[in-house]
Design an enzyme around this catalytic site. Structure first.
Site, PDB file in Angstrom:
ATOM      1  N   ASP A  14       0.829  -1.195   0.000  1.00 29.57           N
ATOM      2  CA  ASP A  14       0.000   0.000   0.000  1.00 29.57           C
ATOM      3  C   ASP A  14       0.873   1.258   0.000  1.00 29.57           C
ATOM      4  O   ASP A  14       1.896   1.307   0.689  1.00 29.57           O
ATOM      5  CB  ASP A  14      -0.861  -0.045   1.278  1.00 29.57           C
ATOM      6  CG  ASP A  14      -1.924   1.022   1.323  1.00 29.57           C
ATOM      7  OD1 ASP A  14      -2.774   1.031   0.429  1.00 29.57           O
ATOM      8  OD2 ASP A  14      -1.902   1.841   2.259  1.00 29.57           O
ATOM      9  N   GLU A  53      14.436 -13.972   0.137  1.00 29.52           N
ATOM     10  CA  GLU A  53      14.624 -15.167   0.982  1.00 29.52           C
ATOM     11  C   GLU A  53      13.551 -16.211   0.692  1.00 29.52           C
ATOM     12  O   GLU A  53      13.628 -17.331   1.184  1.00 29.52           O
ATOM     13  CB  GLU A  53      14.536 -14.775   2.469  1.00 29.52           C
ATOM     14  CG  GLU A  53      15.632 -13.854   2.939  1.00 29.52           C
ATOM     15  CD  GLU A  53      15.304 -13.256   4.322  1.00 29.52           C
ATOM     16  OE1 GLU A  53      14.427 -13.807   5.033  1.00 29.52           O
ATOM     17  OE2 GLU A  53      15.919 -12.231   4.666  1.00 29.52           O
TER      18      GLU A  53
HETATM   19  C1  GLC Z   1      -4.186   3.080  -0.607  1.00 25.91           C
HETATM   20  C2  GLC Z   1      -5.350   2.128  -0.559  1.00 25.91           C
HETATM   21  C3  GLC Z   1      -6.560   2.903  -0.125  1.00 25.91           C
HETATM   22  C4  GLC Z   1      -6.299   3.442   1.257  1.00 25.91           C
HETATM   23  C5  GLC Z   1      -5.031   4.276   1.288  1.00 25.91           C
HETATM   24  C6  GLC Z   1      -4.579   4.526   2.685  1.00 25.91           C
HETATM   25  O1  GLC Z   1      -4.347   4.078  -1.550  1.00 25.91           O
HETATM   26  O2  GLC Z   1      -5.525   1.495  -1.789  1.00 25.91           O
HETATM   27  O3  GLC Z   1      -7.726   2.148  -0.158  1.00 25.91           O
HETATM   28  O4  GLC Z   1      -7.380   4.234   1.662  1.00 25.91           O
HETATM   29  O5  GLC Z   1      -3.968   3.618   0.660  1.00 25.91           O
HETATM   30  O6  GLC Z   1      -4.071   3.347   3.248  1.00 25.91           O
END
Ligand code: GLC
Length: 544
Positions: A229, A277
């Site tokens: 993310d 790993e």
């Molecule tokens: C990314 C995710 C989204 C989330 C954001 C904060 O963009 O895809 O859904 O709200 O990160 O974590």
């Protein structure tokens, strides 16, 4: 059915004596990865929110669809301020979704069906309920606990102005002020997203060590990879300079000091060293950068295996825009020898059926979405499918009181957020909740109009969108014509595109409003029946 064998990672590991790093024939290079938004996929517990047991229950469906892997949006412990993207314990399953034993069973059962399991990792921030953050609040300025996050004193004589002018991606200031333990107004902390998602301080080695522990925790349980993310976040610029006035609040641009800082690449190298790993695993980063050169940096051979590429999810149904998106994406990945990726949507952007629907004309939207999945699956590289796309689901226009995305509140009720693309999937039956749950009180309401779109209604209909997906995925897997890393464009009528893969596959897309002749060849699949031998508007064809 297809017969594929997932070579067990354990086997690979045992037979590996040569150094790792040769991804030349890795499974993920041409995989079809299906994104599950767990809240919305299948609810077995009957509380109106999807869960892991629900996913296990539907693995047969995923096998029938033919996908190689699933990506699970976050399922770790979370107070759910951002529906799981605010993690309070990265090494446990949230009870809403199940527990570790159910997760292990999911991995086992998926592997039994030759489906790999990848999961979201959220390294840029934690939940404000994470013990690190509650500890930071209790501890004073300058403490080791505060040094895990980005705390700063405010500006102005009484410190009541935020440390800089950064805005949160969800709207409002990216800073919130805390009260110190004696009750006085205190320091500010940075949150590029909701206030419940404090940004971690990636200059602090503890932060990386903890992420690496989290990665090993899941990899040791048999997970095949991660989606990272905000992979363009994490590193912050020295001195946290103000952003230019011109930077739009909700858009990430490449001159935006909040994202895409050079230091992020060292972080990716450290993440990659853990992945190495575990041979056979991959990570794909959410990389929202506009310039192809900047995108390419993230997928250099010692950084991410893959970058999630929003190019096709953000262009119109327009031949010139689509071609430009493909050319730019291919050039970027080729420049560093990386694998391209494609998607039409995910849980953060409007569904393609709605995006492509002129003036809300969903029939046209569906035709175009069907054409575009054929276009996507014909391209070299890894294809991502967002759950429900295979059913041709549109976005749902939800009433104000149903909206729960933090974007709605954080934007001061000006941006309706992403709930419209997150409505639970319709499985069977004649009315909501369409077999998604045993309760009608689903976390987002499901529209009665989805009756013809259920899995049950589409499975036996060879012309359904679900059947098109199944056939397309199977052909892509089985036919040698899909080989080769490049696309060669053909001349095509105005508003149309045609390309050839080195293996011999030809893909034609008609984005014009007139039927057009097909390139020569034998038809493998069409998204819409031909019109007097011509490719209909809003349609695609595969030929060999
Ligand atoms: C990314 C995710 C989204 C989330 C954001 C904060 O963009 O895809 O859904 O709200 O990160 O974590």
């Amino acid at each position: 059915m297809q017969t594929r064998t997932v070579q067990s990672r354990m086997d690979t590991e045992q037979s590996m004596s040569a150094p790792t790093g040769s991804d030349a024939d890795a499974w993920w290079r041409s995989a079809v990865v299906y994104q599950i938004y767990p809240r919305s996929f299948s609810d077995l517990s009957g509380d109106g929110v999807g869960d892991l047991a629900g996913i296990i229950d539907k693995l047969g469906y995923l096998e029938l669809l033919g996908v190689d892997a699933v990506w699970l949006s976050p399922i770790m412990r979370s107070p759910m301020a951002d529906h799981g993207y605010d993690v309070s314990d990265p090494r446990d399953i949230d009870p809403l979704f199940g527990d570790l034993a159910t997760f292990d069973e999911l991995v086992r059962s998926a592997h039994d069906r030759d489906i790999r399991v990848t999961m979201d990792l959220v390294p840029n921030h934690t939940s404000d309920q994470h013990p690190w953050f509650t500890d930071a609040l209790r501890s004073g300025p300058g403490s080791a606990a505060r040094a895990r996050y980005i705390f700063a004193d405010g500006r102005g004589p009484d410190g009541s102005t935020p440390p800089n002018n950064w805005t949160s991606v969800f709207g409002g200031s990216a800073w919130s002020r805390i009260r110190e333990s004696d009750g006085t107004p205190g320091q500010w902390y940075l949150h590029l997203f909701a206030p419940e998602q404090p940004d971690l301080n990636w200059e602090n080695p503890e932060v990386l060590a903890d992420l690496q522990a989290t990665m090993r925790f899941w990899l040791d349980r048999g997970v095949d990879g991660f989606r990272i993310d905000v992979a363009h976040g994490m590193a912050k610029p020295e001195g946290l300079p103000d952003m230019a006035e011109s930077v739009e609040i909700l858009r990430h641009t490449d001159d935006d000091p909040r994202f895409n800082n050079e230091g992020v690449h060292d972080i990716h190298r450290s993440i990659r060293s853990v992945m190495d790993e575990y041979p056979g695993t991959f990570n794909v980063g959410e990389v929202w950068v506009s310039s192809p050169e900047e995108f390419a940096k993230y997928v250099r051979s010692d950084e991410l295996h893959l970058g999630f590429n929003f190019a096709l999810a953000t262009v119109d149904f327009d031949a010139a825009q689509i071609r430009e998106a493909v050319d730019t994406s291919l050039a970027a990945t080729a420049s560093v020898g990386a694998v391209p990726t494609w998607t039409l949507s995910n849980h953060d952007v409007p569904r393609e059926v709605s995006r492509y629907a002129p003036d809300g004309d969903l029939a046209t939207g569906i035709s175009r979405a069907r054409a575009m999945i054929m276009f996507e699956l014909a391209l070299p590289g890894t294809a991502f499918i967002y759950n429900g796309a295979e059913l041709g689901l549109p976005d749902v226009d939800l009433p104000d009181d149903a909206l729960v995305d933090p974007v709605w509140e954080n934007s001061g009720y000006t941006d309706r957020g992403r709930d419209g693309c997150r409505v639970p999937l319709p499985w069977e039956g004649d009315e909501p909740p369409f077999g998604f749950s045993s309760t009608g009180d689903t976390w987002l309401p499901m529209p009665a109009a989805w009756r013809p779109l259920t899995v049950e209604a589409q499975l036996e209909d060879i012309y359904s969108t679900l059947s098109l997906y199944r056939q397309a995925i199977e052909l892509r897997y089985a036919r040698l014509e899909f080989s080769g890393d490049t696309v060669q464009w053909y001349g095509a009528p105005d508003g149309c595109l045609a390309f050839r893969r080195p293996g011999g596959l030809i893909c034609a897309l008609n984005a014009s409003d007139q039927p057009v002749p097909l390139p020569p060849g034998q038809i493998l699949l069409v998204s819409t029946p031909l019109e007097k031998g011509l490719l209909a508007p809003n349609a695609a064809a595969w030929l060999v």
